[in-house]
Design an enzyme around this catalytic site. Structure first.
Site, PDB file in Angstrom:
ATOM      1  N   TYR A 128      50.888  44.721  41.538  1.00 59.16           N
ATOM      2  CA  TYR A 128      50.414  43.345  41.356  1.00 59.16           C
ATOM      3  C   TYR A 128      51.421  42.313  41.842  1.00 59.16           C
ATOM      4  CZ  TYR A 128      45.940  44.425  39.453  1.00 59.16           C
ATOM      5  OH  TYR A 128      44.649  44.857  39.353  1.00 59.16           O
ATOM      6  N   GLN A 167      35.754  33.727  41.589  1.00 58.81           N
ATOM      7  CA  GLN A 167      36.042  35.152  41.399  1.00 58.81           C
ATOM      8  C   GLN A 167      37.424  35.484  41.932  1.00 58.81           C
ATOM      9  OE1 GLN A 167      32.467  37.847  42.023  1.00 58.81           O
ATOM     10  NE2 GLN A 167      32.319  36.464  43.729  1.00 58.81           N
ATOM     11  N   VAL A 208      41.389  35.744  42.586  1.00 58.35           N
ATOM     12  CA  VAL A 208      42.563  35.903  41.722  1.00 58.35           C
ATOM     13  C   VAL A 208      43.816  35.395  42.428  1.00 58.35           C
ATOM     14  CG1 VAL A 208      41.557  37.853  40.473  1.00 58.35           C
ATOM     15  CG2 VAL A 208      42.925  38.292  42.523  1.00 58.35           C
ATOM     16  N   ASP A 209      43.636  34.791  43.636  1.00 60.67           N
ATOM     17  CA  ASP A 209      44.793  34.414  44.459  1.00 60.67           C
ATOM     18  C   ASP A 209      45.485  33.129  44.032  1.00 60.67           C
ATOM     19  OD1 ASP A 209      43.094  32.353  45.484  1.00 60.67           O
ATOM     20  OD2 ASP A 209      42.360  33.687  47.049  1.00 60.67           O
ATOM     21  N   HIS A 267      37.832  36.289  36.980  1.00 65.21           N
ATOM     22  CA  HIS A 267      38.479  37.602  37.167  1.00 65.21           C
ATOM     23  C   HIS A 267      39.982  37.522  36.961  1.00 65.21           C
ATOM     24  CE1 HIS A 267      34.860  39.161  39.747  1.00 65.21           C
ATOM     25  NE2 HIS A 267      34.574  39.003  38.470  1.00 65.21           N
ATOM     26  N   THR A 297      30.832  34.322  48.704  1.00 68.27           N
ATOM     27  CA  THR A 297      30.746  35.509  47.837  1.00 68.27           C
ATOM     28  C   THR A 297      29.525  36.323  48.224  1.00 68.27           C
ATOM     29  OG1 THR A 297      30.459  36.332  45.583  1.00 68.27           O
ATOM     30  CG2 THR A 297      29.669  34.099  46.011  1.00 68.27           C
ATOM     31  N   ASN A 353      28.033  30.506  53.775  1.00 60.77           N
ATOM     32  CA  ASN A 353      28.451  31.884  54.069  1.00 60.77           C
ATOM     33  C   ASN A 353      28.038  32.216  55.499  1.00 60.77           C
ATOM     34  OD1 ASN A 353      28.761  34.814  54.006  1.00 60.77           O
ATOM     35  ND2 ASN A 353      28.740  34.648  51.779  1.00 60.77           N
TER      36      ASN A 353
END
Ligand code: NAD
Length: 294
Positions: free
Chosen positions: A77, A112, A114-115, A132, A216, A241
């Site tokens: 991580y 969503q 996590v960055d 998330h 997404t 998108n």
């Protein structure tokens, strides 16, 4: 692409969304960070060696794996966090931060990702629902508390395939001495409101007057739930998108518009136009009284 070049039907959707006085809800996924160069971590480079064995990301990103080799999983991580910290927020992230500054409590963002790029661009933790988790945060393995930022002393670079050492382990400890874990929802865990504010995020679908879905595939439950609830309420939905996905396929149900292109092409234009319309007084008087504090 500039705000002035938006199609008339998109302009009408933005006006309708602001006139109804509900929240302007943005739902983002990995696609919004693609132009910052953040990888998926699932390809070949995502493998992690522990002793002589290669682990797949799907194995590592589990409570089961963390509980058997926490130092190796923490190393993975920190390595991923280093990659994200080397990336910069792009024009789409920055546009959303600017829009939040204009709309205040009418703005909300469910991501969503996590960055951590939305927060680094300037979106607030209060109005950003990181369903998330976020690689920049840790929380106790057991009991209440957190998430808290990973201390700066840990640094932002981590060598591939290396475990955390005793110095880093002590930095990754709560002030009361409890061990921590990455603040990430793992594959063998369920959404929960306490850590990820998912119920509050789901409830936003019942309060929004405009939904914009960016980058997404909609493969996870909560984003699809938010899209369905908003559609059932007749809320206008914009889908940004380059490819078809479950959200863009809702176009046939009416009230859903697919903008085929990248986040960099469309998000600044849409956000800028919302900004202008809100500045013109089309933002209504807001319903900030029911803001979620999380
Ligand atoms: P996904 O990888 O399944 O889908 C990405 C979507 O973005 C696709 O629909 C693709 O067509 C679209 N896309 C690609 N480039 C784009 C661009 N430039 N502009 C706009 N859209 C673009 O991503 P997901 O649906 O978010 O789900 C993947 C899961 O993996 C999530 O749970 C997420 O937390 C995690 N993840 C996070 C990151 C991150 O934090 N940046 C990166 C990869 C994966």
């Amino acid at each position: 692409m500039s705000a002035g070049e938006l199609l008339p039907e998109i302009e009408a959707v933005l006006r309708e969304g602001l006139a109804s006085k509900g929240r302007v809800l943005w739902l983002t996924g990995a696609g919004i960070s693609a132009e910052s160069g953040v990888p998926t971590f699932r390809g070949e480079g995502g493998f992690w060696r522990v002793d002589s064995r290669e682990y797949r990301p799907e194995e590592l990103a589990t409570w089961r794996c963390f509980s058997s080799m926490p130092d190796a999983v923490w190393g993975w991580y920190l390595y991923r966090r280093g990659i994200c910290r080397a990336a910069e927020p792009n024009a789409a992230h920055r546009a959303l931060a600017s829009l939040e500054a204009t709309l205040g409590d009418r703005f909300c963002l469910v991501t969503q990702n996590v960055d951590g790029l939305h927060l680094r661009a300037g979106n607030t933790l209060e109005r950003t629902y990181q369903i998330h988790g976020n690689l920049d945060f840790m929380r106790p393995v057991d009991g209440p508390g957190g998430p808290v930022l990973i201390p700066a002393e840990v640094g932002t670079k981590w060598a591939k395939n290396s475990w955390i050492d005793s110095r880093t382990r002590s930095l990754l400890t709560m002030p009361d001495g409890r061990a921590t874990r990455p603040h990430i929802l793992w594959f063998d865990e369920s959404y929960d409101d306490n850590n990820y504010r998912v119920e509050s995020a789901a409830a936003l679908a019942t309060k929004c007057s405009l939904l914009v879905v960016v980058g997404t595939t909609g493969n996870t439950n909560l984003p699809l739930h938010i899209g369905r609830v908003a559609a059932q309420r007749g809320v206008p939905i914009l889908v940004i998108n380059p490819e078809e996905n479950p959200f863009s396929q809702m176009v046939s149900t009416g009230g859903v518009f697919h903008l085929p292109g990248t986040a960099g092409q469309w998000v600044p234009a849409v956000a800028e136009r919302l900004d202008e319309l809100a500045g013109d007084g089309d933002s209504g008087d807001g319903d900030s009284g029911d803001a979620d504090s999380g």
